[in-house]
Scaffold this active site. Structure first.
Site, PDB file in Angstrom:
ATOM      1  N   LYS A 107      -0.041   4.323  -0.307  1.00  0.00           N
ATOM      2  CA  LYS A 107      -0.577   5.560   0.071  1.00  0.00           C
ATOM      3  C   LYS A 107      -0.578   6.599  -0.905  1.00  0.00           C
ATOM      4  O   LYS A 107      -0.462   6.331  -1.922  1.00  0.00           O
ATOM      5  CB  LYS A 107      -0.045   5.602   1.554  1.00  0.00           C
ATOM      6  CG  LYS A 107      -0.384   4.552   2.427  1.00  0.00           C
ATOM      7  CD  LYS A 107       0.142   4.676   3.925  1.00  0.00           C
ATOM      8  CE  LYS A 107      -0.047   3.288   4.663  1.00  0.00           C
ATOM      9  NZ  LYS A 107       0.024   3.636   6.019  1.00  0.00           N
ATOM     10  N   HIS A 138      -9.555   1.700   5.088  1.00  0.00           N
ATOM     11  CA  HIS A 138      -8.171   1.597   5.831  1.00  0.00           C
ATOM     12  C   HIS A 138      -8.205   2.673   6.888  1.00  0.00           C
ATOM     13  O   HIS A 138      -9.010   3.709   6.874  1.00  0.00           O
ATOM     14  CB  HIS A 138      -7.052   2.517   4.911  1.00  0.00           C
ATOM     15  CG  HIS A 138      -5.744   2.084   5.362  1.00  0.00           C
ATOM     16  ND1 HIS A 138      -5.420   3.184   6.335  1.00  0.00           N
ATOM     17  CD2 HIS A 138      -4.927   1.286   5.056  1.00  0.00           C
ATOM     18  CE1 HIS A 138      -3.993   2.842   6.634  1.00  0.00           C
ATOM     19  NE2 HIS A 138      -3.665   1.747   5.819  1.00  0.00           N
ATOM     20  N   SER A 151       3.643  -1.845  10.363  1.00  0.00           N
ATOM     21  CA  SER A 151       5.137  -1.725  10.547  1.00  0.00           C
ATOM     22  C   SER A 151       5.715  -3.294  10.251  1.00  0.00           C
ATOM     23  O   SER A 151       6.507  -3.713  10.710  1.00  0.00           O
ATOM     24  CB  SER A 151       5.724  -1.587  11.928  1.00  0.00           C
ATOM     25  OG  SER A 151       5.330  -0.173  12.195  1.00  0.00           O
ATOM     26  N   ASN A 170       0.927  -0.949  -0.125  1.00  0.00           N
ATOM     27  CA  ASN A 170       0.122   0.079   0.005  1.00  0.00           C
ATOM     28  C   ASN A 170       0.806   1.291  -0.121  1.00  0.00           C
ATOM     29  O   ASN A 170       1.402   1.516   0.992  1.00  0.00           O
ATOM     30  CB  ASN A 170      -0.898  -0.238   1.211  1.00  0.00           C
ATOM     31  CG  ASN A 170      -1.675   1.383   1.346  1.00  0.00           C
ATOM     32  OD1 ASN A 170      -1.977   1.950   0.518  1.00  0.00           O
ATOM     33  ND2 ASN A 170      -2.405   1.434   2.556  1.00  0.00           N
ATOM     34  N   GLU A 211      -5.164  -4.178  11.050  1.00  0.00           N
ATOM     35  CA  GLU A 211      -3.962  -3.336  10.951  1.00  0.00           C
ATOM     36  C   GLU A 211      -4.100  -2.443  12.383  1.00  0.00           C
ATOM     37  O   GLU A 211      -5.178  -1.415  12.592  1.00  0.00           O
ATOM     38  CB  GLU A 211      -4.011  -2.067   9.918  1.00  0.00           C
ATOM     39  CG  GLU A 211      -3.768  -2.812   8.563  1.00  0.00           C
ATOM     40  CD  GLU A 211      -3.243  -2.070   7.759  1.00  0.00           C
ATOM     41  OE1 GLU A 211      -2.123  -2.079   6.955  1.00  0.00           O
ATOM     42  OE2 GLU A 211      -3.932  -0.891   7.273  1.00  0.00           O
ATOM     43  N   GLY A 270       2.940   2.774  10.792  1.00  0.00           N
ATOM     44  CA  GLY A 270       3.809   3.733  10.553  1.00  0.00           C
ATOM     45  C   GLY A 270       4.800   4.222  11.808  1.00  0.00           C
ATOM     46  O   GLY A 270       5.366   5.314  11.657  1.00  0.00           O
ATOM     47  N   GLU A 279      -6.525   5.082   8.013  1.00  0.00           N
ATOM     48  CA  GLU A 279      -6.247   6.780   7.493  1.00  0.00           C
ATOM     49  C   GLU A 279      -7.620   6.900   7.003  1.00  0.00           C
ATOM     50  O   GLU A 279      -7.747   8.176   6.993  1.00  0.00           O
ATOM     51  CB  GLU A 279      -5.039   6.696   6.713  1.00  0.00           C
ATOM     52  CG  GLU A 279      -3.712   6.445   7.522  1.00  0.00           C
ATOM     53  CD  GLU A 279      -2.789   5.676   6.604  1.00  0.00           C
ATOM     54  OE1 GLU A 279      -2.717   5.802   5.432  1.00  0.00           O
ATOM     55  OE2 GLU A 279      -1.693   5.247   7.314  1.00  0.00           O
TER      56      GLU A 279
HETATM   57  P1  13P Z   1       3.125   0.598   7.541  1.00  0.00           P
HETATM   58  O1  13P Z   1       3.815  -0.544   7.089  1.00  0.00           O
HETATM   59  O2  13P Z   1       4.046   2.001   7.025  1.00  0.00           O
HETATM   60  O3  13P Z   1       3.405   0.737   9.103  1.00  0.00           O
HETATM   61  O4  13P Z   1       1.678   0.906   7.215  1.00  0.00           O
HETATM   62  C1  13P Z   1       0.701  -0.326   7.239  1.00  0.00           C
HETATM   63  C2  13P Z   1      -0.398   0.393   6.488  1.00  0.00           C
HETATM   64  O5  13P Z   1      -1.105   1.135   6.892  1.00  0.00           O
HETATM   65  C3  13P Z   1      -0.665  -0.502   5.363  1.00  0.00           C
HETATM   66  O6  13P Z   1      -2.083  -0.219   4.803  1.00  0.00           O
END
Ligand code: 13P
Length: 254
Positions: free
Chosen positions: A11, A95, A212, A9, A167, A173, A97
């Site tokens: 983003k 997601h 992560s 992903n 997640e 992140g 976010e």
């Molecule tokens: P990270 O791997 O950067 O922690 O992000 C995870 C994520 O949100 C994947 O959709």
């Protein structure tokens, strides 16, 4: 048997040239990666270019979001049919976010998942608890209602097509991964709920872990009974790093 599914992903990262360069560098690194599904979710603007670069490979293209409507006066939105047009096999929905920054609800996520299935696109439905929810021991309750409500429009006979991504928000992140045991505990709970909701077929739904994930921790996560894949943010941005994640099975020793 559930086939492992490793998804990138990206983003809101990579312009078209960067996205294409990634694919050109990534494909040769995958030679021996078999027996797993690999998915790349670039931003909408790079879907076409990445789709073209992936042609002839077995890697699937995914969108990071979709609108549940067929089309019409929805400025700035992207309809499922537009994703079909670009060759998307998957789309991420719900997601964290999008839930926290853009107010997406379980009901909205359910509508998106249904719209995707109607277009033969597999939804990757994300769920996850916040740090505050975990610390107040509400993890199971939060995840359980997210699963129930976000999958409310998935028909039983289509359930094998969905992917669930767990997640934990506090692990995204932050470099702070859930331990494999912590993740497995929630995955097992989700698995049980999927079995109750979809019967036997619930045992076939793949559940990814995200938060992560890195080359260094993917193997231990994937060794857990109910962890069937990973949804990877930061560590999917470099071809070498994502290739190591995809080839987790070949990593010998620590
Ligand atoms: P990270 O791997 O950067 O922690 O992000 C995870 C994520 O949100 C994947 O959709």
């Amino acid at each position: 048997m559930r086939r492992p599914i490793l998804a990138a992903n990206w983003k809101m990262q990579k312009v078209t040239g960067e996205a294409e360069s990634f694919v050109r560098a990534f494909l040769p690194l995958l030679k021996s990666a078999s027996g797993v599904d690999v998915v790349i979710a670039p931003p909408f603007t790079a879907l076409e270019r990445v789709g073209t670069a992936l042609r002839g490979s077995e890697i699937a293209l995914a969108a990071q979001n979709v609108n549940a409507e067929e089309g019409g006066a929805f400025t700035g939105e992207i309809a499922p049919g537009m994703l079909v047009d670009l060759g998307c096999g998957y789309a991420i929905v719900g997601h964290s976010e999008r839930r926290t920054l853009y107010g997406e609800t379980n009901q909205g996520v359910a509508a998106k998942a249904a719209a995707l299935l109607a277009h033969q696109i597999r939804p990757i439905v994300c769920v996850g608890e916040s740090l505050e929810e975990r610390e107040s021991e509400r993890t199971f309750a939060v995840i359980s209602s997210q699963i129930e409500e976000s999958l409310s429009e998935v028909p039983r006979d289509r359930s094998a097509e969905i992917v669930v991504a767990y997640e934990p928000i506090w692990a995204i992140g932050t470099g702070r991964t859930a331990t494999p045991e912590m993740a497995q505990e929630v995955h097992a709970m989700i698995r049980e709920q999927l079995r109750q909701r979809f019967g036997e077929a619930g045992g076939e739904i793949r559940i990814q872990y995200g938060g992560s994930v890195k080359p260094e921790n993917v193997r231990d996560l994937m060794a857990q009974t109910d962890i069937d894949g990973a949804l990877v943010g930061g560590a999917s941005l470099e071809p070498e790093s994502f290739a190591k994640i995809v080839r987790f099975d070949e990593q010998g020793g620590p």
